[in-house]
Design a protein around this motif. Structure first.
Motif, PDB file in Angstrom:
ATOM      1  N   GLN A   1       0.969  -1.156  -0.018  1.00  0.00           N
ATOM      2  CA  GLN A   1      -0.032   0.116   0.006  1.00  0.00           C
ATOM      3  C   GLN A   1       0.958   1.092   0.058  1.00  0.00           C
ATOM      4  O   GLN A   1       2.008   1.058   0.470  1.00  0.00           O
ATOM      5  CB  GLN A   1      -0.910  -0.003   1.321  1.00  0.00           C
ATOM      6  N   ALA A   2       0.136   2.354  -0.519  1.00  0.00           N
ATOM      7  CA  ALA A   2       0.961   3.525  -0.247  1.00  0.00           C
ATOM      8  C   ALA A   2       1.323   4.057   0.916  1.00  0.00           C
ATOM      9  O   ALA A   2       0.724   3.736   1.946  1.00  0.00           O
ATOM     10  CB  ALA A   2       0.298   4.592  -1.130  1.00  0.00           C
ATOM     11  N   GLY A   3       2.583   4.588   1.351  1.00  0.00           N
ATOM     12  CA  GLY A   3       2.870   4.929   2.388  1.00  0.00           C
ATOM     13  C   GLY A   3       4.053   3.915   3.078  1.00  0.00           C
ATOM     14  O   GLY A   3       4.534   4.041   4.127  1.00  0.00           O
ATOM     15  N   ARG A   4       4.094   2.893   2.595  1.00  0.00           N
ATOM     16  CA  ARG A   4       5.062   1.823   2.971  1.00  0.00           C
ATOM     17  C   ARG A   4       6.533   2.216   3.027  1.00  0.00           C
ATOM     18  O   ARG A   4       6.945   2.591   1.827  1.00  0.00           O
ATOM     19  CB  ARG A   4       4.716   0.557   2.333  1.00  0.00           C
ATOM     20  N   ALA A   5       7.324   2.150   3.906  1.00  0.00           N
ATOM     21  CA  ALA A   5       8.824   2.253   3.693  1.00  0.00           C
ATOM     22  C   ALA A   5       9.515   1.128   3.286  1.00  0.00           C
ATOM     23  O   ALA A   5       9.404   0.012   3.674  1.00  0.00           O
ATOM     24  CB  ALA A   5       9.513   2.651   5.117  1.00  0.00           C
ATOM     25  N   VAL A   6      10.406   1.467   2.267  1.00  0.00           N
ATOM     26  CA  VAL A   6      10.994   0.264   1.637  1.00  0.00           C
ATOM     27  C   VAL A   6      12.517   0.640   1.368  1.00  0.00           C
ATOM     28  O   VAL A   6      12.864   1.660   1.157  1.00  0.00           O
ATOM     29  CB  VAL A   6      10.382  -0.304   0.266  1.00  0.00           C
ATOM     30  N   VAL A   7      13.279  -0.587   1.162  1.00  0.00           N
ATOM     31  CA  VAL A   7      14.654  -0.272   0.590  1.00  0.00           C
ATOM     32  C   VAL A   7      14.557  -1.263  -0.662  1.00  0.00           C
ATOM     33  O   VAL A   7      14.423  -2.316  -0.421  1.00  0.00           O
ATOM     34  CB  VAL A   7      15.708  -0.780   1.476  1.00  0.00           C
ATOM     35  N   LEU A   8      15.015  -0.738  -1.877  1.00  0.00           N
ATOM     36  CA  LEU A   8      15.282  -1.570  -3.027  1.00  0.00           C
ATOM     37  C   LEU A   8      16.582  -1.599  -3.406  1.00  0.00           C
ATOM     38  O   LEU A   8      17.444  -0.622  -3.402  1.00  0.00           O
ATOM     39  CB  LEU A   8      14.361  -1.021  -4.072  1.00  0.00           C
ATOM     40  N   ASP A   9      16.901  -2.569  -4.297  1.00  0.00           N
ATOM     41  CA  ASP A   9      18.184  -2.848  -4.889  1.00  0.00           C
ATOM     42  C   ASP A   9      17.680  -2.942  -6.373  1.00  0.00           C
ATOM     43  O   ASP A   9      17.294  -4.030  -6.789  1.00  0.00           O
ATOM     44  CB  ASP A   9      18.956  -4.012  -4.253  1.00  0.00           C
ATOM     45  N   CYS A  10      18.071  -1.990  -7.084  1.00  0.00           N
ATOM     46  CA  CYS A  10      17.782  -1.957  -8.524  1.00  0.00           C
ATOM     47  C   CYS A  10      18.914  -1.854  -9.471  1.00  0.00           C
ATOM     48  O   CYS A  10      19.912  -1.305  -9.111  1.00  0.00           O
ATOM     49  CB  CYS A  10      16.684  -0.743  -8.775  1.00  0.00           C
ATOM     50  N   ALA A  11      18.836  -2.248 -10.787  1.00  0.00           N
ATOM     51  CA  ALA A  11      19.671  -2.090 -11.756  1.00  0.00           C
ATOM     52  C   ALA A  11      19.163  -0.719 -12.527  1.00  0.00           C
ATOM     53  O   ALA A  11      18.130  -0.730 -13.162  1.00  0.00           O
ATOM     54  CB  ALA A  11      19.750  -3.314 -12.924  1.00  0.00           C
ATOM     55  N   ASN A  12      20.136   0.035 -12.619  1.00  0.00           N
ATOM     56  CA  ASN A  12      19.813   1.363 -13.449  1.00  0.00           C
ATOM     57  C   ASN A  12      20.155   1.020 -14.771  1.00  0.00           C
ATOM     58  O   ASN A  12      21.395   0.713 -15.238  1.00  0.00           O
ATOM     59  CB  ASN A  12      20.809   2.563 -12.978  1.00  0.00           C
ATOM     60  N   GLN A  13      19.273   1.186 -15.800  1.00  0.00           N
ATOM     61  CA  GLN A  13      19.198   0.537 -17.025  1.00  0.00           C
ATOM     62  C   GLN A  13      19.348   1.697 -17.978  1.00  0.00           C
ATOM     63  O   GLN A  13      19.142   1.471 -19.160  1.00  0.00           O
ATOM     64  CB  GLN A  13      18.333  -0.568 -17.389  1.00  0.00           C
ATOM     65  N   GLY A  14      19.579   2.796 -17.759  1.00  0.00           N
ATOM     66  CA  GLY A  14      19.708   4.110 -18.550  1.00  0.00           C
ATOM     67  C   GLY A  14      18.622   5.089 -18.305  1.00  0.00           C
ATOM     68  O   GLY A  14      18.346   5.222 -17.188  1.00  0.00           O
ATOM     69  N   LEU A  15      18.128   5.896 -19.191  1.00  0.00           N
ATOM     70  CA  LEU A  15      17.196   6.946 -19.336  1.00  0.00           C
ATOM     71  C   LEU A  15      16.058   6.452 -20.077  1.00  0.00           C
ATOM     72  O   LEU A  15      16.122   6.101 -21.108  1.00  0.00           O
ATOM     73  CB  LEU A  15      17.990   8.132 -19.742  1.00  0.00           C
ATOM     74  N   LEU A  16      14.782   6.878 -19.724  1.00  0.00           N
ATOM     75  CA  LEU A  16      13.735   6.776 -20.126  1.00  0.00           C
ATOM     76  C   LEU A  16      12.683   8.079 -20.293  1.00  0.00           C
ATOM     77  O   LEU A  16      12.370   8.311 -19.026  1.00  0.00           O
ATOM     78  CB  LEU A  16      12.741   5.397 -19.829  1.00  0.00           C
TER      79      LEU A  16
END
Length: 166
Positions: free
Chosen positions: A137-152
């Motif tokens: 749900q909106a408002g949830r605090a998270v930590v993500l590990d993501c691959a940055n694959q460029g610009l869109l």
């Protein structure tokens, strides 16, 4: 005199087009449409559905993660330097969920709050995390590990994101 020239200029391109179509427009002339492709001969490897997919461990944790506001401001203000710094690397992102969207094929995208003056950071979740993320749900605090694959469209394209802490 003009008539033979007309026929020659018409028939030669037509014959070339027929030959190219017959041979598959420069592809494998021996391949039959609808026949299975021999991946070993082409150098490609077919995916084996029974083989488990091994995901590399996340590289980010709460201590090294950046905020969505910091990331989006950096992209807005750096004039491309930020993209050069982050492109192709995994990036930790710590923030608050503003929206969870489910797309075609079960694709799940999270929007993380970047403040009132910036667009949200959008993160496409890895297939391994979509089931548990779908109901956030909106408002949830998270930590993500993501691959940055460029610009869109001027924004970072964050894909293959995994929840490190939720």
């Amino acid at each position: 005199m003009r008539r033979p020239l007309f026929w020659a200029m018409t028939l030669v391109p037509l014959l070339v087009a027929i030959v190219l179509a017959w041979r598959g427009w420069g592809g494998d002339g021996d391949a039959v449409p609808g026949s299975p492709v021999d991946h070993a001969a082409s150098g490609l490897q077919a995916a084996t559905p029974s083989a488990p997919v091994v995901m590399p461990p996340p590289v980010a944790d709460a201590a090294s993660a950046v905020s969505p506001a910091g990331l989006m401001a950096d992209y807005r203000d750096s004039g491309g330097r930020s993209h050069a710094k982050h492109a192709g690397k995994r990036l930790g992102l710590q923030g608050t969920v503003t929206a969870v969207e489910t797309g075609q094929g079960g694709l799940v995208m999270l929007s993380l709050d970047a403040g009132p003056d910036l667009p949200p950071a959008r993160a496409v979740m890895a297939a391994s995390d979509t089931a548990r993320v779908r109901d956030w749900q909106a408002g949830r605090a998270v930590v993500l590990d993501c691959a940055n694959q460029g610009l869109l469209m001027g924004e970072p394209l964050l894909a293959d994101c995994r929840a490190v802490k939720d």
